[in-house]
Write an enzyme that holds these catalytic residues in place. Sequence first.
Site, short mmCIF file in Angstrom:
data_model
loop_
_atom_site.label_atom_id
_atom_site.label_comp_id
_atom_site.label_asym_id
_atom_site.label_seq_id
_atom_site.Cartn_x
_atom_site.Cartn_y
_atom_site.Cartn_z
N ASP A 36 22.37 27.89 3.55
CA ASP A 36 22.83 26.99 3.11
C ASP A 36 22.60 25.84 4.20
OD1 ASP A 36 22.23 26.96 0.56
OD2 ASP A 36 24.32 27.56 -0.43
N ASP A 296 -12.81 -7.34 -0.44
CA ASP A 296 -11.77 -6.46 -0.05
C ASP A 296 -10.45 -5.87 -1.00
OD1 ASP A 296 -13.33 -5.23 2.25
OD2 ASP A 296 -11.93 -6.77 3.43
#
Length: 510
Positions: A36, A296
């Site tokens: 861990d 665009d």
Amino acid sequence: MKLAYWMYAGPAHIGTLRVASSFKNVHAIMHAPLGDDYFNVMRSMLERERDFTPVTTSIVDRHVLARGSQEKVVDNITRKDKEERPDLIVLTPTCTSSILQEDLQNFVDRASITSNSDVILADVNHYRVNELQAADRTLEQVVRYYLEKARRQKTVTRSITKEPSANIIGIFTLGFHNQHDCRELKRLLQDLNIKINQVIPEGGSVQDLEDLPKAWFNLVPYREVGSMTAIYLEKNFGMPYVSITPMGIVDIAECIRQIQKHVNNLVSNKTFNYEPYIDQQTRFVSQAAWFSRSIDCQNLTGKKAVVFGDATHAASITKILAREMGIRVSCTGTYCKHDEEWFKEQVQGFCDEILITDDHTEVGDMIARIEPSAIFGTQMERHIGKRLDIPCGVISSPVHIQNFPLGYRPFLGYEGTNQIADLVYNSFTLGMEDHLLEIFGGHDTKEVITKSLSTESDLTWNYESIMELNKIPGFVRGKIKRNTEKFARQNNITNITVEVMYAAKEALNA
């Protein structure tokens, strides 16, 4: 608790460690097995930290399993108190320590007797909350601890600064573009002549937390971390807070108007008007408003997109795509199941479907079914997009190291609108880029794409149909292949020929 090879949000102790390591001179100790302790490496690598991560693991080994921790945790706390001399030591439990049913609060109480540092136990239930919920709770716990301590010592008051000031709450380590967002928020507040009182937890000192109530208001840019702290400060010190995420032209303006409202409520001799600033930034500084009206962006109108991520980023990106850019959001979703109600309220009317899940396979199946032109999600959605040959722009944690850029890449504020516009446009145009590379021999895309979540082994393509498929431009080939296979299954066809391809095309256009 569940076993999985992919999780959108980590276990609770990771959230606690992220908050603790964001503060200056705060040390965290977690009671856990060796596996861990990956947080230290992860933070050092992703954040490119030059200092050691202030986290120590009190190892749960076979001796602990046999006899209990005994003095081990207490010894680790007192040792770090002498070595590091931190202002605060946070002991965080893990699933392992919870299974062992050890009395960690007793360890904290005993260590506090001999330690010069403050020592607290992170008050989070590791079986009920995830990384983000634990981070929110831990930040509130630390703030509450020091403000209650200052109250007992009578060193805290609600005497605000002479000039307008704000606390920014929720910027912390390993957050998605958090450092860039913080810089942009500081610039935004500076433009409004609002001073920064404190930024917490990132770079903040726990010794200065008693000065939090001196700010005029609190700014909470992210839904995931900071809300509990802001609510606590409002309830106990009457501090207003702004929780509108300043992402996208519309929500930035709304956030600034909320700031204007709170500032004007606290001043009597003059009135602040930020509307000219909003107009100036929208029309001349941010390029996003202009871009949304350009040819665009208009070419993207009606294209389908899928959005998935944490509640803050997924909701904001959904609104930007639908409201500001005219892009159809076929499905949006979040893995923050605890924030389901808020998320649905935010995106209602901006999308066709809403998906609330922390199961990545459900997300993958949804994307395969919808077959959007672009995906905006986490690194998992990026992997899914690669398998389906669909471009993906990463807009939320969890992420890889490429989403911790060295350059300036905010998502919040007016500069953030430019970054998001670039991300959206480039994500949609990747398909055409592949097509041009194929035409001019940039790379070999003649191999038929079969790595698709919607492709199964029950269908076979004959030689002629594969040759026909290879003639189709690469940026639409995967979609046509999936549409043909979908048509074949609906009509119980197992051998795909050229005739079946054309029949699928006619059925789709019918």
